[in-house]
Write an enzyme that holds these catalytic residues in place. Sequence first.
Site, PDB file in Angstrom:
ATOM      1  N   HIS A  42       0.999  -1.175  -0.022  1.00 55.75           N
ATOM      2  CA  HIS A  42      -0.169  -0.093   0.006  1.00 55.75           C
ATOM      3  C   HIS A  42       0.887   1.349  -0.090  1.00 55.75           C
ATOM      4  CE1 HIS A  42       1.003  -0.381   4.447  1.00 55.75           C
ATOM      5  NE2 HIS A  42       0.865   0.841   4.580  1.00 55.75           N
ATOM      6  N   ASP A  74       0.351   4.895   1.760  1.00 51.43           N
ATOM      7  CA  ASP A  74      -0.399   5.529   2.965  1.00 51.43           C
ATOM      8  C   ASP A  74      -1.531   6.426   2.480  1.00 51.43           C
ATOM      9  OD1 ASP A  74       1.199   4.350   4.811  1.00 51.43           O
ATOM     10  OD2 ASP A  74       2.585   5.688   5.233  1.00 51.43           O
ATOM     11  N   HIS A 118       4.707   0.281   0.232  1.00 53.65           N
ATOM     12  CA  HIS A 118       5.706  -0.664   1.277  1.00 53.65           C
ATOM     13  C   HIS A 118       4.593  -1.697   1.688  1.00 53.65           C
ATOM     14  CE1 HIS A 118       3.664   2.926   3.482  1.00 53.65           C
ATOM     15  NE2 HIS A 118       3.562   2.140   4.541  1.00 53.65           N
ATOM     16  N   ARG A 178       4.661   6.492  13.689  1.00 50.48           N
ATOM     17  CA  ARG A 178       4.662   7.246  12.255  1.00 50.48           C
ATOM     18  C   ARG A 178       4.152   8.712  12.591  1.00 50.48           C
ATOM     19  NH1 ARG A 178       0.749   5.126   7.962  1.00 50.48           N
ATOM     20  NH2 ARG A 178      -0.570   6.952   8.796  1.00 50.48           N
TER      21      ARG A 178
END
Length: 304
Positions: free
Chosen positions: A100, A102, A255, A270
């Site tokens: 995916h 983000d 990623h 994150r």
Amino acid sequence: MTYQHLEIKPVAGRIGAKILEIDLSTNLTDEIISEIRQALIQYKVIFFRNQNLDANGQVAFARRFGEITTAHPTVPSLAGHPEVLDLNYGKTASRANNWHTDVTFVDRPPLGSILRALVIPPYGGDTIWANSVTAYQDLPDDLRHLANELWAVHSNAYDYAEAAVNLPEDVKAYRAIFTSTLYETLHPVVRVHPESGERGLFIGGFVRQIRGLSPTESADIIRLLQSYVTRPENTVRWRWQFGDVAFWDNRATQHYAVADYGNQPRHVQRVTIVGDIPVGVNGQQSQAVKGDASAYNKRVAVAV
């Protein structure tokens, strides 16, 4: 590109580099920040070992590259830090073990994401990144011309077939939070990078359907295009250590967090940087179809 202030060591042939001998907790000069941004665009994901950052330091570093989003459009933030998404896999049922980019279900997906390692299992728990620009360049001419014309709907809603499977209660609870506000956005399948001008495949796990095609036709075409993204030559795999920081260009990568560590603890945090509206090869911009993500893309204050 040449770098006067950074020592850079590529990690793989097409994507990924380590930046050596740098302390992200210090007040880095504008010249160093400029070269880090250059390296981000060139290598797509950059890594920093042995960093001594806390949440405030992570946010402060991210702010040098733009405004900061809230932690996530639907998932709660770290207490006291509205800009930090706390991913403690000993306490959450979520796993990012799918390819995916983000938050592509909103109209302004993040420019980039900065991930900090707090607890890492002694083995397993690597993350793999893929270069969507070299994937696009690998496409045969006819397939590339087709991709240039396609637009896809991205959404945080789960597919019906997937949602209908018997799931553990904690997974159901997490999914209810993740989809508490439904978002849909129409994005170009090929995105033009706003800084480099490179073209890359802008797809991944949040794609639900290609505009004008049936679900079956959409799935077949996306599967074909995605196979170019995840070819081994377009990827880099990072073996995390405590204190590592990874910074990836969300406009040119996908990623996958490898869920091979069982019940071992894995804890990362994150921060994401506000992005722009994607633009296709014909100059048209992405369009929000459902959901207002303006609050997500709002600058927030550092918690003190």
